[in-house]
Design a protein around this motif. Structure first.
Motif, PDB file in Angstrom:
ATOM      1  N   GLY A 110      59.841  95.561 -32.439  1.00  0.00           N
ATOM      2  CA  GLY A 110      60.164  96.308 -31.242  1.00  0.00           C
ATOM      3  C   GLY A 110      59.761  95.330 -29.884  1.00  0.00           C
ATOM      4  O   GLY A 110      59.903  96.011 -28.862  1.00  0.00           O
ATOM      5  N   LEU A 111      59.795  94.213 -30.158  1.00  0.00           N
ATOM      6  CA  LEU A 111      59.399  93.350 -29.070  1.00  0.00           C
ATOM      7  C   LEU A 111      60.327  91.974 -28.853  1.00  0.00           C
ATOM      8  O   LEU A 111      61.218  91.956 -29.751  1.00  0.00           O
ATOM      9  N   LYS A 112      60.088  91.537 -27.577  1.00  0.00           N
ATOM     10  CA  LYS A 112      60.912  90.586 -27.503  1.00  0.00           C
ATOM     11  C   LYS A 112      60.016  89.649 -26.526  1.00  0.00           C
ATOM     12  O   LYS A 112      59.025  89.956 -26.174  1.00  0.00           O
ATOM     13  N   ALA A 113      60.120  88.175 -26.505  1.00  0.00           N
ATOM     14  CA  ALA A 113      59.325  87.464 -25.909  1.00  0.00           C
ATOM     15  C   ALA A 113      60.068  86.334 -24.813  1.00  0.00           C
ATOM     16  O   ALA A 113      61.388  86.007 -25.111  1.00  0.00           O
ATOM     17  N   TYR A 114      59.444  86.169 -23.825  1.00  0.00           N
ATOM     18  CA  TYR A 114      60.040  85.344 -22.855  1.00  0.00           C
ATOM     19  C   TYR A 114      59.079  84.212 -22.402  1.00  0.00           C
ATOM     20  O   TYR A 114      57.811  84.115 -22.911  1.00  0.00           O
ATOM     21  N   MET A 115      59.654  83.209 -22.299  1.00  0.00           N
ATOM     22  CA  MET A 115      58.986  81.711 -22.157  1.00  0.00           C
ATOM     23  C   MET A 115      59.834  80.644 -21.205  1.00  0.00           C
ATOM     24  O   MET A 115      60.841  81.142 -20.943  1.00  0.00           O
TER      25      MET A 115
ATOM     26  N   LYS B 298      57.818  85.261 -13.836  1.00  0.00           N
ATOM     27  CA  LYS B 298      57.223  85.428 -15.300  1.00  0.00           C
ATOM     28  C   LYS B 298      57.077  84.100 -15.832  1.00  0.00           C
ATOM     29  O   LYS B 298      58.238  83.353 -15.816  1.00  0.00           O
ATOM     30  N   ILE B 299      56.273  83.739 -16.640  1.00  0.00           N
ATOM     31  CA  ILE B 299      56.104  82.400 -17.347  1.00  0.00           C
ATOM     32  C   ILE B 299      56.182  82.425 -18.823  1.00  0.00           C
ATOM     33  O   ILE B 299      57.186  81.995 -19.357  1.00  0.00           O
ATOM     34  N   ARG B 300      55.579  83.443 -19.393  1.00  0.00           N
ATOM     35  CA  ARG B 300      55.661  83.518 -20.840  1.00  0.00           C
ATOM     36  C   ARG B 300      54.999  84.856 -21.109  1.00  0.00           C
ATOM     37  O   ARG B 300      53.787  85.366 -20.353  1.00  0.00           O
ATOM     38  N   GLY B 301      55.379  85.855 -22.173  1.00  0.00           N
ATOM     39  CA  GLY B 301      54.937  86.936 -22.544  1.00  0.00           C
ATOM     40  C   GLY B 301      55.684  87.898 -23.462  1.00  0.00           C
ATOM     41  O   GLY B 301      56.748  87.135 -23.963  1.00  0.00           O
ATOM     42  N   PHE B 302      55.279  89.052 -23.559  1.00  0.00           N
ATOM     43  CA  PHE B 302      56.166  89.998 -24.544  1.00  0.00           C
ATOM     44  C   PHE B 302      56.430  91.208 -23.637  1.00  0.00           C
ATOM     45  O   PHE B 302      55.832  91.678 -22.718  1.00  0.00           O
TER      46      PHE B 302
END
Length: 150
Positions: free
Chosen positions: A51-56, A2-6
Motif C-alpha cells: 500500500g506504499l510508494k516511496a519518493y527520493m 520533499k527529499i525522501r519518504g513514504f
C-alpha cells in the motif's frame, strides 16, 4: 520540498496503512508492513502489497530487505534477494509506484500473515555512475515492476 519518504498509494488511502518507521535511534531500516491479510504458500512466491510508494532524490534508490526475524523464524526470503525501488518508480503510470514484496516461503507449510505484520525493511541508498554515463537519457518509466528495458 520533499527529499525522501513514504506515502500511501491512492487505492489504499482509506485502508489505514501504517507508514514505515525506524524502531530505534540507530536502526538503518524503515519497517514495512503488509497492507492486507495474505497466505504465503509453501514452496511458492507470493506478491504481497504494501500500500506504499516511496519518493527520493534522483541519485538514490530504496533497498527492500526481508526482516531478519521473519526470515529466521518463518523460512522466508525475497525471491530476488533484495528489492530495488528506483527513484522514477514513484508515481509511474502503471501502478503509481506501489511497492510489492515478492516473498518465497521455503517452509513445508503455508504461513498466514495478518495485515500490519512487518515483513520487510527499506533502506535508502545513494548510488554511483560510471564515467560517460549520460544521466539524462530522455527515457521515462512507463510502467511498474519489470518495466525497464521492455
Amino acid at each position: 520540498m520533499k527529499i525522501r519518504g513514504f506515502e500511501v498509494v491512492t487505492a489504499y488511502k482509506e485502508k489505514k496503512i501504517i507508514l514505515p518507521e525506524r524502531k530505534t535511534d540507530k536502526s538503518a531500516g524503515y519497517d514495512i508492513a503488509c497492507a492486507q491479510d495474505v497466505v504465503l504458500k509453501a514452496g511458492k512466491v507470493t506478491i504481497v502489497p504494501t500500500g506504499l510508494k516511496a519518493y527520493m532524490q534522483e541519485d538514490e534508490y530504496l533497498g527492500i530487505h526481508i526482516r531478519s526475524s521473519m526470515a529466521l523464524k518463518n523460512s522466508l526470503s525475497f525471491i530476488n534477494g533484495q528489492g530495488i525501488i528506483d527513484a522514477d518508480y514513484y508515481n509511474n503510470t502503471n501502478n503509481e509506484g506501489h511497492i510489492m514484496l515478492a516473498i518465497f516461503n521455503h517452509a513445508a507449510t503455508d504461513l498466514a500473515v495478518k495485515k500490519g505484520t512487518r515483513l520487510a525493511q527499506g533502506i535508502f541508498y545513494k548510488y554511483l555512475m560510471i564515467d560517460g554515463d549520460n544521466r539524462n537519457k530522455g527515457l521515462v518509466r512507463q510502467g511498474g515492476i519489470g518495466s525497464t528495458g521492455v
